[in-house]
Design an enzyme around this catalytic site. Sequence first.
Site, PDB file in Angstrom:
ATOM      1  N   ASP A  64      33.889 -44.735 145.712  1.00 53.76           N
ATOM      2  CA  ASP A  64      35.085 -44.522 144.888  1.00 53.76           C
ATOM      3  C   ASP A  64      34.657 -43.833 143.605  1.00 53.76           C
ATOM      4  O   ASP A  64      33.820 -44.363 142.873  1.00 53.76           O
ATOM      5  CB  ASP A  64      35.736 -45.858 144.508  1.00 53.76           C
ATOM      6  CG  ASP A  64      36.458 -46.537 145.651  1.00 53.76           C
ATOM      7  OD1 ASP A  64      36.088 -46.285 146.816  1.00 53.76           O
ATOM      8  OD2 ASP A  64      37.367 -47.322 145.371  1.00 53.76           O
ATOM      9  N   LYS A 127      43.467 -42.064 145.610  1.00 50.63           N
ATOM     10  CA  LYS A 127      43.780 -43.422 145.166  1.00 50.63           C
ATOM     11  C   LYS A 127      44.447 -43.343 143.805  1.00 50.63           C
ATOM     12  O   LYS A 127      44.057 -42.540 142.963  1.00 50.63           O
ATOM     13  CB  LYS A 127      42.466 -44.204 145.103  1.00 50.63           C
ATOM     14  CG  LYS A 127      42.560 -45.663 144.823  1.00 50.63           C
ATOM     15  CD  LYS A 127      41.166 -46.292 144.979  1.00 50.63           C
ATOM     16  CE  LYS A 127      41.158 -47.719 144.520  1.00 50.63           C
ATOM     17  NZ  LYS A 127      39.838 -48.342 144.678  1.00 50.63           N
ATOM     18  N   LYS A 163      45.477 -44.680 148.976  1.00 52.22           N
ATOM     19  CA  LYS A 163      45.328 -46.074 148.570  1.00 52.22           C
ATOM     20  C   LYS A 163      46.053 -46.293 147.244  1.00 52.22           C
ATOM     21  O   LYS A 163      45.563 -45.909 146.195  1.00 52.22           O
ATOM     22  CB  LYS A 163      43.855 -46.456 148.426  1.00 52.22           C
ATOM     23  CG  LYS A 163      43.694 -47.942 148.112  1.00 52.22           C
ATOM     24  CD  LYS A 163      42.268 -48.380 148.170  1.00 52.22           C
ATOM     25  CE  LYS A 163      42.201 -49.890 147.921  1.00 52.22           C
ATOM     26  NZ  LYS A 163      40.828 -50.357 147.870  1.00 52.22           N
TER      27      LYS A 163
END
Length: 167
Positions: A64, A127, A163
């Site tokens: 991430d 995300k 996400k």
Amino acid sequence: VPGIPTVAAVCVYPSMVKIAKKALEGSAIKVASVATAFPSGQAPRDIKIRDTKYAVSEGADEVDMVISRGRFLSGEYNYVFDEIAAIKEACGPARLKVILETGELVTYDNVRRASDIAMYAGADFIKTSTGKIQPAATMPVTLVMLDAIKDFYYETGKMIGMKPAGG
């Protein structure tokens, strides 16, 4: 989402990846690692790349990263693109989730632009948030990002995951 496997993952800092991998050995749970100066994303590119490579070398299945919002908001879109592409390259076989930190992007146009940049630079997922900034995953922001994913798929045939986080 068809084509995107949905496997549970635990997310840890790079220094904890090896420990998490050992603890989860034999399970289907993936290990994701935050990297790139999480949660701020404010570090020189070479440090972000080393952080990413370290996480992957320790066994991270996913990484991430947080985009450089200051550069993005200053209109340095090529810098943001190049940074994401460099992190994607550093990921090797690991999947890359690009955190936009939508609460700091101010407008839906910026969320759309950041989504497009991330996907074209190589993101496997986009995300919304680190969960440290509010607002995070709102319904309108999620819709903008999903619309970008749909358009990207129609243009490229590549499926990207989404996400919503921190909402």
